[in-house]
Design a protein around this motif. Structure first.
Motif, PDB file in Angstrom:
ATOM      1  N   PHE A 216       0.835  -1.204   0.000  1.00 22.97           N
ATOM      2  CA  PHE A 216       0.000   0.000   0.000  1.00 22.97           C
ATOM      3  C   PHE A 216       0.868   1.251   0.000  1.00 22.97           C
ATOM      4  O   PHE A 216       0.620   2.192  -0.736  1.00 22.97           O
ATOM      5  CB  PHE A 216      -0.936   0.011   1.219  1.00 22.97           C
ATOM      6  CG  PHE A 216      -2.288  -0.572   0.940  1.00 22.97           C
ATOM      7  CD1 PHE A 216      -3.265   0.193   0.336  1.00 22.97           C
ATOM      8  CD2 PHE A 216      -2.577  -1.880   1.281  1.00 22.97           C
ATOM      9  CE1 PHE A 216      -4.524  -0.342   0.087  1.00 22.97           C
ATOM     10  CE2 PHE A 216      -3.826  -2.420   1.024  1.00 22.97           C
ATOM     11  CZ  PHE A 216      -4.801  -1.654   0.420  1.00 22.97           C
ATOM     12  N   ARG A 217       1.903   1.267   0.846  1.00 17.59           N
ATOM     13  CA  ARG A 217       2.750   2.448   0.945  1.00 17.59           C
ATOM     14  C   ARG A 217       3.417   2.765  -0.375  1.00 17.59           C
ATOM     15  O   ARG A 217       3.532   3.915  -0.761  1.00 17.59           O
ATOM     16  CB  ARG A 217       3.859   2.203   1.986  1.00 17.59           C
ATOM     17  CG  ARG A 217       3.421   2.514   3.379  1.00 17.59           C
ATOM     18  CD  ARG A 217       4.588   2.343   4.346  1.00 17.59           C
ATOM     19  NE  ARG A 217       4.112   2.499   5.699  1.00 17.59           N
ATOM     20  CZ  ARG A 217       4.508   1.779   6.743  1.00 17.59           C
ATOM     21  NH1 ARG A 217       5.416   0.833   6.581  1.00 17.59           N
ATOM     22  NH2 ARG A 217       4.020   2.002   7.938  1.00 17.59           N
ATOM     23  N   ASP A 220       0.506   3.911  -3.534  1.00 15.19           N
ATOM     24  CA  ASP A 220      -0.485   4.979  -3.496  1.00 15.19           C
ATOM     25  C   ASP A 220      -1.889   4.512  -3.835  1.00 15.19           C
ATOM     26  O   ASP A 220      -2.597   5.162  -4.607  1.00 15.19           O
ATOM     27  CB  ASP A 220      -0.097   6.105  -4.477  1.00 15.19           C
ATOM     28  CG  ASP A 220       1.000   6.969  -3.917  1.00 15.19           C
ATOM     29  OD1 ASP A 220       1.399   6.735  -2.774  1.00 15.19           O
ATOM     30  OD2 ASP A 220       1.441   7.890  -4.623  1.00 15.19           O
ATOM     31  N   ARG A 221      -2.321   3.378  -3.328  1.00 17.78           N
ATOM     32  CA  ARG A 221      -3.673   2.901  -3.589  1.00 17.78           C
ATOM     33  C   ARG A 221      -4.530   3.054  -2.342  1.00 17.78           C
ATOM     34  O   ARG A 221      -4.014   3.077  -1.231  1.00 17.78           O
ATOM     35  CB  ARG A 221      -3.656   1.413  -3.982  1.00 17.78           C
ATOM     36  CG  ARG A 221      -2.893   1.133  -5.244  1.00 17.78           C
ATOM     37  CD  ARG A 221      -3.514   1.867  -6.425  1.00 17.78           C
ATOM     38  NE  ARG A 221      -2.729   1.637  -7.630  1.00 17.78           N
ATOM     39  CZ  ARG A 221      -2.975   0.660  -8.491  1.00 17.78           C
ATOM     40  NH1 ARG A 221      -3.975  -0.168  -8.286  1.00 17.78           N
ATOM     41  NH2 ARG A 221      -2.219   0.515  -9.566  1.00 17.78           N
ATOM     42  N   THR A 222      -5.827   3.134  -2.536  1.00 26.27           N
ATOM     43  CA  THR A 222      -6.718   3.172  -1.382  1.00 26.27           C
ATOM     44  C   THR A 222      -7.422   1.837  -1.185  1.00 26.27           C
ATOM     45  O   THR A 222      -8.048   1.602  -0.165  1.00 26.27           O
ATOM     46  CB  THR A 222      -7.783   4.274  -1.515  1.00 26.27           C
ATOM     47  OG1 THR A 222      -8.478   4.078  -2.741  1.00 26.27           O
ATOM     48  CG2 THR A 222      -7.143   5.646  -1.518  1.00 26.27           C
ATOM     49  N   ILE A 239      -7.659   0.771   2.519  1.00 19.73           N
ATOM     50  CA  ILE A 239      -6.502   1.386   3.165  1.00 19.73           C
ATOM     51  C   ILE A 239      -6.810   1.826   4.597  1.00 19.73           C
ATOM     52  O   ILE A 239      -5.912   1.917   5.423  1.00 19.73           O
ATOM     53  CB  ILE A 239      -5.960   2.574   2.332  1.00 19.73           C
ATOM     54  CG1 ILE A 239      -4.550   2.958   2.791  1.00 19.73           C
ATOM     55  CG2 ILE A 239      -6.909   3.740   2.360  1.00 19.73           C
ATOM     56  CD1 ILE A 239      -3.888   3.999   1.929  1.00 19.73           C
TER      57      ILE A 239
ATOM     58  N   THR B 222     -10.970   8.070   3.271  1.00 22.00           N
ATOM     59  CA  THR B 222      -9.801   7.980   2.402  1.00 22.00           C
ATOM     60  C   THR B 222      -9.370   9.363   1.927  1.00 22.00           C
ATOM     61  O   THR B 222      -8.295   9.522   1.371  1.00 22.00           O
ATOM     62  CB  THR B 222     -10.064   7.104   1.170  1.00 22.00           C
ATOM     63  OG1 THR B 222     -11.201   7.611   0.486  1.00 22.00           O
ATOM     64  CG2 THR B 222     -10.308   5.664   1.571  1.00 22.00           C
ATOM     65  N   THR B 238      -5.305  13.324   1.020  1.00 21.85           N
ATOM     66  CA  THR B 238      -5.666  11.940   0.721  1.00 21.85           C
ATOM     67  C   THR B 238      -4.929  10.994   1.671  1.00 21.85           C
ATOM     68  O   THR B 238      -3.848  11.301   2.163  1.00 21.85           O
ATOM     69  CB  THR B 238      -5.326  11.585  -0.735  1.00 21.85           C
ATOM     70  OG1 THR B 238      -3.988  11.996  -1.007  1.00 21.85           O
ATOM     71  CG2 THR B 238      -6.273  12.297  -1.679  1.00 21.85           C
ATOM     72  N   ASP B 240      -3.353   8.233   1.304  1.00 20.72           N
ATOM     73  CA  ASP B 240      -2.046   7.648   0.980  1.00 20.72           C
ATOM     74  C   ASP B 240      -0.923   8.544   1.505  1.00 20.72           C
ATOM     75  O   ASP B 240       0.108   8.063   1.956  1.00 20.72           O
ATOM     76  CB  ASP B 240      -1.899   7.385  -0.517  1.00 20.72           C
ATOM     77  CG  ASP B 240      -2.331   8.565  -1.353  1.00 20.72           C
ATOM     78  OD1 ASP B 240      -3.476   9.005  -1.199  1.00 20.72           O
ATOM     79  OD2 ASP B 240      -1.522   9.076  -2.148  1.00 20.72           O
ATOM     80  N   ASP B 241      -1.150   9.862   1.465  1.00 20.72           N
ATOM     81  CA  ASP B 241      -0.145  10.767   2.048  1.00 20.72           C
ATOM     82  C   ASP B 241      -0.100  10.604   3.569  1.00 20.72           C
ATOM     83  O   ASP B 241       0.959  10.696   4.191  1.00 20.72           O
ATOM     84  CB  ASP B 241      -0.476  12.225   1.702  1.00 20.72           C
ATOM     85  CG  ASP B 241      -0.387  12.482   0.205  1.00 20.72           C
ATOM     86  OD1 ASP B 241       0.512  11.900  -0.430  1.00 20.72           O
ATOM     87  OD2 ASP B 241      -1.216  13.233  -0.324  1.00 20.72           O
ATOM     88  N   LEU B 243      -0.777   7.879   5.283  1.00 21.40           N
ATOM     89  CA  LEU B 243      -0.086   6.627   5.603  1.00 21.40           C
ATOM     90  C   LEU B 243       1.419   6.870   5.618  1.00 21.40           C
ATOM     91  O   LEU B 243       2.145   6.406   6.501  1.00 21.40           O
ATOM     92  CB  LEU B 243      -0.445   5.552   4.577  1.00 21.40           C
ATOM     93  CG  LEU B 243       0.012   4.121   4.872  1.00 21.40           C
ATOM     94  CD1 LEU B 243      -0.667   3.560   6.098  1.00 21.40           C
ATOM     95  CD2 LEU B 243      -0.250   3.195   3.690  1.00 21.40           C
ATOM     96  N   GLN B 244       1.883   7.633   4.629  1.00 25.03           N
ATOM     97  CA  GLN B 244       3.295   8.007   4.517  1.00 25.03           C
ATOM     98  C   GLN B 244       3.749   8.820   5.739  1.00 25.03           C
ATOM     99  O   GLN B 244       4.777   8.533   6.343  1.00 25.03           O
ATOM    100  CB  GLN B 244       3.429   8.883   3.262  1.00 25.03           C
ATOM    101  CG  GLN B 244       4.751   8.785   2.561  1.00 25.03           C
ATOM    102  CD  GLN B 244       4.835   7.494   1.764  1.00 25.03           C
ATOM    103  OE1 GLN B 244       3.821   7.034   1.236  1.00 25.03           O
ATOM    104  NE2 GLN B 244       6.002   6.890   1.718  1.00 25.03           N
TER     105      GLN B 244
END
Lengths: 455, 455
Positions: A216-217, A220-222, A239, B222, B238, B240-241, B243-244
């Motif tokens: 996932f990291r 960049d997917r949800t 996610i 999400t 979002t 994904d950012d 999570l980062q």
């Protein structure tokens, strides 16, 4: 940023609860309300909530609160709640319960949900199978965009996400994933097959949590599809569950680095006996290990009696080794968790850490030397042979720091190699190991340098 | 799970690169390819990639690789790349560069992107403003679903997400968020206003990363909108950012718990001088702190000379305090990072930790007592007054463990109160503090119990 204005009674009872209009509340607001109320009030609230509201609010509660509520609700109502939960949320909750209770609850489910739950629970704990939900939308290549949108309109309501749709063949094999936006941008008469590029990223159902987090990291997917070894689509992982799992994994790692067994619940919700029990185990093991320092020192008792000055530097020397070992082990544990390094890199890591340890040891050793020299100019604390004492202490610091750094870096790799979690109490364990061996290094160096003078 | 079959030349040169057809490659595949190639080969690849492919692949690369590439590309090409990046990705990249380089690059941007970039960079580092992107889809209440879908089809292409749309008024104030699925389920002639409930969760542009992470965790979203103090929609963040960022925050915490300054790059990419520099600082500070143990022991030199047996237990006693302090501080640091507890809970935490520390200290003290007693039955190592020695050691362990636990738990709260990160080297710092004070406790107890016998 919500605008809930309702005035609530201080205590919610079966009498006054019916007068509250919950229809305007969002699930999150309800969850916050429920979280802050007593057990009895919680039951009252769930009794009056209309079914979809109740289950939605429930799914926003932390697992520990969910567990409490489930245990305090009447069996029929608990079963209803479990039936209506998304399958992935249900698996996560059941994982938290004792196995006896789990089988009781599973008996209460409808045959369909029961089969599904047993299937999901059959995947090993910590695997992708436990995180997935089968509530995806699957489509076929020969459908038109119009057909797909109609299908989504009809069947999409109870799916966890419709942001990504999955193209499968007649055997259920996953062929591609398509984002709903691509359908929105396409002509209504286009075929799904025209939009696919047959490229997708999928998780294996047997992969472990950490692998999933890293995929996932990186991508960049949800949401990602889950397939079995035949490529058949089994479910999807979203996610938000991954964020949760990543947080739990990091919490476990941090707690283990601190020398505690991972707490299963938030700190404040952990009862005192549980808190003590999670901490006493490793503390006793480390204590028993550390007893070896008393044995080692017992062996050198004669030397200490002759040169009491040596005793003064014992804490300084062993803690330098412990601190440098902590640094190395936490850096390596974290880099392993992020998959930046693996067991195969052991040689490069060893080389880097030996050089680093040497430089760090040199810095500390020089400071130590300078400190003893300086003191000796003004006081007689370290005696006539202060120069030899300074030499002994600095060389010991250098040796102990190199040794601490090296063993700190290698221990997590070794634990991983043996099939353990690399974070398992590595840091305090290293400190203990380095304490015992550090004393032996110190007194060995002393017996060489101080032979004929102090010893 | 991708099926890239192209045979690639071992070395990519300006001659052979034109013969490769990259059109079938996904951005992820390209990113993996780029990541594993040399600097020169990377430049060659970016030269031949068609613009959208290049920038997409670029955005999948880790920040450290992005930085390398940007620095090695010709200025015009670098500017093009920066211009085409999503604004949030661009901000994240520019944050990594030295400020001189940043202003150079900003000059190369188009006026529009330049203004936007300067705006995003004007938010403080670590705030939601730095994470957001203005590429959202905003709609109005009086539009029909049909109009919205047409609008998305026309303008949605370059937006980071169309999964959630944002309803704003004529002044740009955020009124609601609507998931695209709700539009798909609704009649084409319905008005947006009919579908809104005016309830939404939004992030404040000035909120810090950790707040944002916690709001995402709690709300299963999400993507979340970002607003200013007037409620005006500024952008979206979002997951994904997030999570980062959550990963980075946890990495920093773990590294600081281990007594290292946070590395800015992955372990293996950190150069040896940088690695040493990040580690030596705290190690020296702790070393200088730990020198106080030598001073403290110097003060008790006479006692040690009289009763060498006391020296044997120094490492055992101080490490028990250090280990129990590590446990307490890591538990508290993590619970604070997860917002489970805050400064306001200090009293409850103190009470819990005193009780816990007492139980843990009692357990270790009893084991210590038993160990000394047992040894004394078979050996003469601890002398005739072994019982008094055992009593001194066990009571010291009890006191030091209570003290270590308490100070370990309070230190992160204290650091937070003073405006520091609670994880700042807390754990080794506690160990050092407890080492010095532990010695004083030990010798004070000894001087009372052993007065008239050994001392």
């Amino acid at each position: 940023m919500t605008n809930q204005q309702t005035e609530l009674p201080i205590s919610l009872t079966s009498d006054n609860i019916h007068r509250i209009d919950f229809s305007q509340w969002t699930p999150q607001e309800l969850a916050t309300l429920i979280e802050n109320r007593s057990k009895n009030e919680r039951i009252q609230i769930f009794k009056v909530l209309s079914p979809p509201k109740g289950v939605e609010a429930f799914s926003f509660l932390p697992l520990s609160t969910q567990k409490d509520i489930l245990n305090s609700l009447p069996a029929r109502q608990a079963a209803k709640l479990l039936n209506d939960l998304f399958p992935d949320d249900r698996t996560a909750l059941l994982e938290e319960l004792p196995s006896g209770v789990v089988s009781q609850f599973i008996q209460l489910l409808t045959p369909e949900e029961k089969a599904l739950t047993l299937k999901l629970l059959s995947y090993p704990e910590g695997s992708v199978g436990r995180l997935m939900t089968p509530d995806y939308v699957a489509i076929k290549k020969n459908w038109t965009v119009r057909e797909v949108l109609d299908y989504v309109r009809k069947y999409g309501h109870d799916r966890e996400t419709v942001n990504v749709l999955y193209v499968i063949d007649d055997h259920g094999v996953l062929l591609d994933d398509i984002r709903i936006r691509e359908l929105l941008f396409a002509s209504l008469d286009a075929y799904v097959g025209d939009l696919t590029d047959n490229k997708f990223i999928a998780l294996s159902v047997t992969a472990d949590d950490e692998t999933a987090i890293n995929i996932f990291r990186k991508n960049d997917r949800t949401v990602l599809p889950v397939i079995d070894s035949q490529g058949i689509l089994l479910g999807i992982v979203t996610i938000d569950d991954i964020l949760q799992v990543a947080e739990e994994e990091d919490t476990e790692d941090i707690q283990m680095i601190g020398g505690t067994e991972a707490l299963d619940e938030p700190y404040m919700q952990t009862s005192l006996p549980a808190l003590i029990q999670k901490r006493v185990g490793w503390l006793v093991i480390l204590f028993i290990g550390e007893m070896l320092t008393a044995s080692a020192l017992g062996f050198f008792e004669e030397e200490i009696a002759k040169a009491v000055v040596l005793a003064l530097f014992i804490p300084l020397i062993i803690s330098s080794g412990g601190n440098s070992g902590s640094q190395a082990s936490t850096l390596i544990i974290r880099a392993m968790a992020l998959r930046e390094i693996g067991i195969k890199d052991w040689f490069r890591i060893m080389r880097r850490e030996i050089i680093t340890g040497f430089c760090l040891g040199l810095a500390l050793g020089l400071i130590g030397f300078f400190r003893i020299t300086l003191w000796s100019l003004f006081s007689d604390l370290y005696g006539a042979h202060w120069f030899l004492v300074a030499l002994t202490v600095s060389l010991s610091i250098l040796a102990v720091v190199v040794w601490g750094t090296l063993s700190g870096a290698m221990m997590p790799l070794f634990l991983k190699k043996c099939g353990f979690d690399p974070a398992t109490s590595s840091t305090p364990f290293i400190a203990t190991l380095v304490d015992v061996t550090g004393l032996i290094i110190y007194f060995s160096i002393a017996s060489v340098i101080l032979y004929g003078t102090l010893l």
